[in-house]
Design an enzyme around this catalytic site. Sequence first.
Site, PDB file in Angstrom:
ATOM      1  N   THR A   5     -37.589 -73.050  81.564  1.00  0.00           N
ATOM      2  CA  THR A   5     -37.467 -74.469  81.842  1.00  0.00           C
ATOM      3  C   THR A   5     -38.320 -75.208  80.836  1.00  0.00           C
ATOM      4  O   THR A   5     -38.829 -74.606  79.903  1.00  0.00           O
ATOM      5  CB  THR A   5     -37.944 -74.752  83.284  1.00  0.00           C
ATOM      6  OG1 THR A   5     -37.568 -76.074  83.637  1.00  0.00           O
ATOM      7  CG2 THR A   5     -39.436 -74.599  83.434  1.00  0.00           C
ATOM      8  N   LYS A  37     -39.120 -78.945  89.790  1.00  0.00           N
ATOM      9  CA  LYS A  37     -40.105 -77.985  89.291  1.00  0.00           C
ATOM     10  C   LYS A  37     -41.493 -78.588  89.159  1.00  0.00           C
ATOM     11  O   LYS A  37     -42.386 -77.977  88.601  1.00  0.00           O
ATOM     12  CB  LYS A  37     -39.641 -77.456  87.932  1.00  0.00           C
ATOM     13  CG  LYS A  37     -38.271 -76.813  87.996  1.00  0.00           C
ATOM     14  CD  LYS A  37     -37.759 -76.507  86.623  1.00  0.00           C
ATOM     15  CE  LYS A  37     -36.314 -76.063  86.673  1.00  0.00           C
ATOM     16  NZ  LYS A  37     -35.803 -75.844  85.335  1.00  0.00           N
ATOM     17  N   GLY A  49     -46.743 -78.534  87.550  1.00  0.00           N
ATOM     18  CA  GLY A  49     -45.405 -78.157  87.121  1.00  0.00           C
ATOM     19  C   GLY A  49     -45.363 -76.663  86.854  1.00  0.00           C
ATOM     20  O   GLY A  49     -46.383 -76.061  86.506  1.00  0.00           O
ATOM     21  N   SER A 129     -39.352 -72.817  77.932  1.00  0.00           N
ATOM     22  CA  SER A 129     -38.503 -72.578  76.768  1.00  0.00           C
ATOM     23  C   SER A 129     -38.432 -73.756  75.813  1.00  0.00           C
ATOM     24  O   SER A 129     -38.418 -73.584  74.601  1.00  0.00           O
ATOM     25  CB  SER A 129     -37.080 -72.235  77.224  1.00  0.00           C
ATOM     26  OG  SER A 129     -37.086 -71.088  78.011  1.00  0.00           O
ATOM     27  N   GLY A 161     -34.163 -81.271  75.901  1.00  0.00           N
ATOM     28  CA  GLY A 161     -32.904 -80.918  76.551  1.00  0.00           C
ATOM     29  C   GLY A 161     -31.715 -80.915  75.612  1.00  0.00           C
ATOM     30  O   GLY A 161     -30.729 -80.212  75.842  1.00  0.00           O
ATOM     31  N   CYS A 164     -32.828 -77.280  73.399  1.00  0.00           N
ATOM     32  CA  CYS A 164     -33.056 -75.984  74.052  1.00  0.00           C
ATOM     33  C   CYS A 164     -31.938 -75.703  75.055  1.00  0.00           C
ATOM     34  O   CYS A 164     -31.697 -76.510  75.952  1.00  0.00           O
ATOM     35  CB  CYS A 164     -34.409 -76.001  74.759  1.00  0.00           C
ATOM     36  SG  CYS A 164     -34.756 -74.489  75.686  1.00  0.00           S
ATOM     37  N   THR A 167     -32.847 -75.817  78.829  1.00  0.00           N
ATOM     38  CA  THR A 167     -33.393 -77.091  79.304  1.00  0.00           C
ATOM     39  C   THR A 167     -32.253 -78.094  79.375  1.00  0.00           C
ATOM     40  O   THR A 167     -31.420 -78.144  78.472  1.00  0.00           O
ATOM     41  CB  THR A 167     -34.480 -77.602  78.326  1.00  0.00           C
ATOM     42  OG1 THR A 167     -35.481 -76.596  78.179  1.00  0.00           O
ATOM     43  CG2 THR A 167     -35.112 -78.882  78.811  1.00  0.00           C
TER      44      THR A 167
END
Length: 177
Positions: A5, A37, A49, A129, A161, A164, A167
Amino acid sequence: MFHATTILAYRGADKAVIGGDGQVTFGNTVLKSNATKIRTLHHGKVLGGFAGSTADAFNLFDMFENILNEKKGDLFRSVIEFSKMWRKDRHLRQLEAMMIVLDREHIFILSGTGDVVEPQDGKIAAIGSGGSYAISAARALDKYSTLGAADIVKESLKIAGELCIYTNTAIQTLELV
């Protein structure tokens, strides 16, 4: 680096913010796109987190919050005690997991190997990640924009996002003022 994540934390002049994406993957399959998360801890005075297995997150958050309560909200003393417990537990230290915790004064990255890392700048930290993408974006936005803390976190996570594959852009944030 494990594929988990992206969590990004930022301590600005006026507030502390943590954000995370919502993607949960299993291998190369997206299981859920809107998972939570991040959470508030210790009566809303600490943010946390998690990157790693969601089942492990609940256990580790509960352990950390118990320690935080025992230490009366002292984040520094709590992360030291928590890292000892996490590292010493044979099962938990094998987890591919990391946490970020922060309050208005401190920000820490924690792992099962006993790592307790306070970022060099004391204000921006990322795990997961997409962490490298998110922290790079946050540093640039912090240095070259006039965005506030919450917007720096949101925009940086959106950039991560877009880059990755583990994500997504279903961003959630929490703030301490």
